[in-house]
Design a protein around this motif. Structure first.
Motif, PDB file in Angstrom:
ATOM      1  N   THR A 164      -6.323   5.136   6.229  1.00  0.00           N
ATOM      2  CA  THR A 164      -5.158   4.293   5.872  1.00  0.00           C
ATOM      3  C   THR A 164      -5.064   2.988   6.820  1.00  0.00           C
ATOM      4  O   THR A 164      -5.207   2.947   7.848  1.00  0.00           O
ATOM      5  CB  THR A 164      -3.727   5.021   6.081  1.00  0.00           C
ATOM      6  OG1 THR A 164      -3.843   6.132   5.510  1.00  0.00           O
ATOM      7  CG2 THR A 164      -2.466   4.099   5.635  1.00  0.00           C
ATOM      8  N   HIS A 171       6.332  -4.198   7.857  1.00  0.00           N
ATOM      9  CA  HIS A 171       5.729  -3.656   6.921  1.00  0.00           C
ATOM     10  C   HIS A 171       4.788  -4.568   6.337  1.00  0.00           C
ATOM     11  O   HIS A 171       3.921  -4.319   5.079  1.00  0.00           O
ATOM     12  CB  HIS A 171       6.781  -3.179   5.850  1.00  0.00           C
ATOM     13  CG  HIS A 171       7.911  -2.919   6.283  1.00  0.00           C
ATOM     14  ND1 HIS A 171       8.278  -1.423   6.859  1.00  0.00           N
ATOM     15  CD2 HIS A 171       9.281  -3.727   6.450  1.00  0.00           C
ATOM     16  CE1 HIS A 171       9.194  -1.487   7.058  1.00  0.00           C
ATOM     17  NE2 HIS A 171      10.096  -2.589   6.859  1.00  0.00           N
ATOM     18  N   THR A 207      -6.306  -1.538  -1.943  1.00  0.00           N
ATOM     19  CA  THR A 207      -5.796  -0.439  -2.292  1.00  0.00           C
ATOM     20  C   THR A 207      -4.574  -0.106  -1.572  1.00  0.00           C
ATOM     21  O   THR A 207      -3.851   0.915  -1.906  1.00  0.00           O
ATOM     22  CB  THR A 207      -6.636   0.609  -2.659  1.00  0.00           C
ATOM     23  OG1 THR A 207      -7.344   0.941  -1.551  1.00  0.00           O
ATOM     24  CG2 THR A 207      -7.902   0.288  -3.858  1.00  0.00           C
ATOM     25  N   LEU A 209      -0.930   0.553   0.579  1.00  0.00           N
ATOM     26  CA  LEU A 209       0.375   0.542   0.494  1.00  0.00           C
ATOM     27  C   LEU A 209       0.857   0.651   1.810  1.00  0.00           C
ATOM     28  O   LEU A 209       0.449   1.518   2.601  1.00  0.00           O
ATOM     29  CB  LEU A 209       0.923   1.674  -0.575  1.00  0.00           C
ATOM     30  CG  LEU A 209       0.126   1.764  -2.064  1.00  0.00           C
ATOM     31  CD1 LEU A 209       0.898   2.952  -2.945  1.00  0.00           C
ATOM     32  CD2 LEU A 209       0.675   0.338  -2.753  1.00  0.00           C
ATOM     33  N   ASN A 210       1.837  -0.017   1.943  1.00  0.00           N
ATOM     34  CA  ASN A 210       2.758   0.031   3.176  1.00  0.00           C
ATOM     35  C   ASN A 210       3.570   1.187   3.309  1.00  0.00           C
ATOM     36  O   ASN A 210       3.860   1.951   2.350  1.00  0.00           O
ATOM     37  CB  ASN A 210       3.182  -1.377   3.755  1.00  0.00           C
ATOM     38  CG  ASN A 210       4.533  -1.651   2.757  1.00  0.00           C
ATOM     39  OD1 ASN A 210       5.031  -0.922   1.690  1.00  0.00           O
ATOM     40  ND2 ASN A 210       5.000  -2.854   2.671  1.00  0.00           N
ATOM     41  N   ASP A 211       4.433   1.353   4.330  1.00  0.00           N
ATOM     42  CA  ASP A 211       5.337   2.578   4.333  1.00  0.00           C
ATOM     43  C   ASP A 211       6.617   2.371   3.502  1.00  0.00           C
ATOM     44  O   ASP A 211       7.372   3.345   3.173  1.00  0.00           O
ATOM     45  CB  ASP A 211       5.794   2.648   5.733  1.00  0.00           C
ATOM     46  CG  ASP A 211       6.372   1.337   6.372  1.00  0.00           C
ATOM     47  OD1 ASP A 211       5.975   0.249   5.816  1.00  0.00           O
ATOM     48  OD2 ASP A 211       7.355   1.186   7.324  1.00  0.00           O
ATOM     49  N   LEU A 212       6.726   1.233   2.703  1.00  0.00           N
ATOM     50  CA  LEU A 212       7.794   1.120   1.660  1.00  0.00           C
ATOM     51  C   LEU A 212       7.191   1.036   0.196  1.00  0.00           C
ATOM     52  O   LEU A 212       7.806   1.053  -0.667  1.00  0.00           O
ATOM     53  CB  LEU A 212       8.533  -0.422   1.630  1.00  0.00           C
ATOM     54  CG  LEU A 212       9.213  -0.709   3.141  1.00  0.00           C
ATOM     55  CD1 LEU A 212       9.650  -2.031   3.214  1.00  0.00           C
ATOM     56  CD2 LEU A 212      10.124   0.343   3.273  1.00  0.00           C
ATOM     57  N   GLY A 213       5.860   1.538  -0.019  1.00  0.00           N
ATOM     58  CA  GLY A 213       5.053   1.780  -1.158  1.00  0.00           C
ATOM     59  C   GLY A 213       4.597   0.537  -1.709  1.00  0.00           C
ATOM     60  O   GLY A 213       4.352   0.387  -2.944  1.00  0.00           O
ATOM     61  N   GLN A 214       4.713  -0.623  -0.916  1.00  0.00           N
ATOM     62  CA  GLN A 214       4.212  -1.927  -1.537  1.00  0.00           C
ATOM     63  C   GLN A 214       2.821  -2.184  -1.151  1.00  0.00           C
ATOM     64  O   GLN A 214       2.159  -1.922  -0.265  1.00  0.00           O
ATOM     65  CB  GLN A 214       5.189  -3.025  -0.663  1.00  0.00           C
ATOM     66  CG  GLN A 214       6.515  -2.590  -0.870  1.00  0.00           C
ATOM     67  CD  GLN A 214       7.377  -3.845   0.173  1.00  0.00           C
ATOM     68  OE1 GLN A 214       6.998  -4.065   1.123  1.00  0.00           O
ATOM     69  NE2 GLN A 214       8.699  -4.228  -0.382  1.00  0.00           N
ATOM     70  N   PRO A 215       2.261  -2.866  -2.244  1.00  0.00           N
ATOM     71  CA  PRO A 215       0.646  -3.205  -1.901  1.00  0.00           C
ATOM     72  C   PRO A 215       0.354  -4.195  -1.062  1.00  0.00           C
ATOM     73  O   PRO A 215       1.477  -5.142  -0.783  1.00  0.00           O
ATOM     74  CB  PRO A 215       0.189  -3.565  -3.475  1.00  0.00           C
ATOM     75  CG  PRO A 215       1.651  -4.245  -3.937  1.00  0.00           C
ATOM     76  CD  PRO A 215       2.432  -3.402  -3.395  1.00  0.00           C
TER      77      PRO A 215
END
Length: 460
Positions: A164, A171, A207, A209-215
């Protein structure tokens, strides 16, 4: 040892007709000019621990006309990275030669911690050419063109990881690679720097994603910038890192990014639309009472423009801004301070809100400074909010004497100063508020016996 026989031979090759060795004897090129019906070819070998190993497929010509007999003559550079192979029969004996350059692999790092790279020197002998930064196996991590600067002895450390991608405190996603370069002498003029990354690392960033689900927003190498700060090498970044003007290029199946820098430190990689990564952190935040005021001091790891908003609370839960300190890169090497000229007589809680690029990126811890409750004079006022040009101050005094009354704005600037003569008891004192613009203010006073409480009010 065993004889060297190249792979991919077609017919009778005459391998060994011409050979050449690097200066250290660890790289060899062996040619066979009759391979594939007089087309010719050459094979490259390297030696490690006494064992010779063929490097890649055989070298064959491109653009030849007819049977070139490539390999009747070969030569290898001293460092073993450049070879020239002659083909005298090309194009009906016109002849030709082909140059091959071996490019090292991108350094993979040790995937665990900061890997210390071999020390090297840039001086008068090489300060106007590209000087590679290798790992101990000869893989490349960076290249420096000092543009005439004598940088002296240079040390470097490389961190990489798999899995990861890393995410900072705001973020923002950044690449699983950073490198720290430390010269003996920082340059006096701009230096060119190439920093190498693996295709696999870029693919991971694309590919992620951060901890907020953002790319990450990275679709290709063209979306990546180099970010620089003053960190020492670490598994995560700490100090605020700012973007540099970056160009990029493919390298083998990987990439490098090129920047011009005026100093060396640590370098990271992230989406070029970001104005910063690795947000500012507060390393120290303290406060003390100084007479009638409270003085707040702090240290920060910033290295660029950042705003610190000083926030105050009476309960440690609900905060409001009472001042701002705007820092430039030059300020970041020094302690910061703010004076609250109107603390409460009870508890005063403080914290810092950090703003970078127009957005809040973090808070400090909360500190408490206890107020002085033994006040011989107390004040209150009406109306609040103040709608007209006059407000009324109610003063309760246990002493006879003079009180210097102060009104300050949200930045701590004194907007009104007035001296009052007091007698024991309660007194109504009209205050001319016509000169106060709309906003939030604090009122307090000083006497020989001490200071008053602080009153906050709003002028409309």
């Amino acid at each position: 040892g065993a004889k060297l026989v190249g792979t991919g031979i077609v017919g009778l090759a005459y391998q060994g007709y011409s050979v050449s060795l690097s200066a250290d004897g660890n790289t060899a090129i062996v040619a066979g000019f009759t391979d594939n019906t007089n087309q010719g070819a050459a094979w490259v070998y390297t030696r490690s621990g006494g064992t010779w190993t063929q490097q890649g497929a055989k070298l064959v010509r491109t653009g030849n006309i007819g049977g070139a007999q490539q390999g009747r003559a070969v030569s290898l550079s001293a460092d073993g990275n450049t070879a020239i192979v002659g083909g005298p029969d090309d194009n009906a004996l016109q002849g030709a030669a082909w140059v091959y350059i071996s490019r090292p692999l991108v350094a993979p790092g040790n995937l665990v911690s900061c890997q210390v790279l071999p020390i090297f020197t840039i001086d008068n002998t090489n300060n106007n050419t590209w000087v590679p930064v290798y790992d101990s196996l000869g893989n490349i991590a960076a290249q420096i063109n000092a543009n005439g600067n004598n940088l002296g002895t240079i040390s470097a450390s490389l961190f990489t990881k798999t899995g990861t991608c890393r995410v900072d405190g705001s973020h923002r996603i950044y690449l699983n690679r950073n490198i720290t370069i430390t010269p003996q002498n920082q340059p006096s003029t701009a230096v060119s720097l190439q920093l190498y990354i693996l295709k696999a690392e870029l693919d991971s960033l694309k590919t992620a994603l951060n901890d907020l689900g953002q790319p990450s927003g990275v679709a290709s190498i063209a979306d990546v910038d180099v970010f620089k700060n003053n960190d020492v090498c670490g598994t995560t970044g700490n100090a605020n890192a700012l973007p540099l003007t970056t160009t990029n290029s493919a390298y083998n199946s990987d990439y490098y990014l090129q920047v011009d820098v005026s100093s060396f430190s640590s370098f990271y990689f992230a989406n070029k639309i970001l104005t910063t990564i690795l947000p500012v952190k507060i390393s120290s935040f303290t406060g003390k009472s100084d007479g009638a005021a409270n003085i707040i001091t702090w240290l920060s790891n910033c290295n660029g423009s950042v705003s610190f908003y000083i926030e105050h609370s009476i309960d440690g839960i609900h905060f409001e801004t009472i001042g701002t300190v705007v820092a430039s890169a030059a300020d970041c090497n020094h302690p910061f301070s703010f004076t609250d000229h109107a603390p409460l007589i009870t508890n005063n809680y403080y914290r810092l809100r950090i703003n970078e690029g127009g957005a809040a990126t973090g808070y400090s811890n909360i500190i408490l400074i206890t107020g002085d409750k033994s006040m011989p004079i107390s004040i209150s006022m009406a109306p609040d909010p103040v709608n007209g040009s006059t407000m009324h101050l109610q003063v309760s005094s246990a002493i006879t004497g003079k009180v210097e009354l102060l009104i300050t704005d949200i930045a701590g600037r004194i907007m009104l100063r007035q001296t009052l003569s007091m007698q024991p008891g309660s007194t109504d004192v009209p205050i001319n508020a016509a000169g106060l613009a709309g906003g939030i203010y604090w009122m307090y006073g000083f006497s020989e016996a001490g200071r008053t409480n602080v009153v906050k009010f709003v002028k409309q």
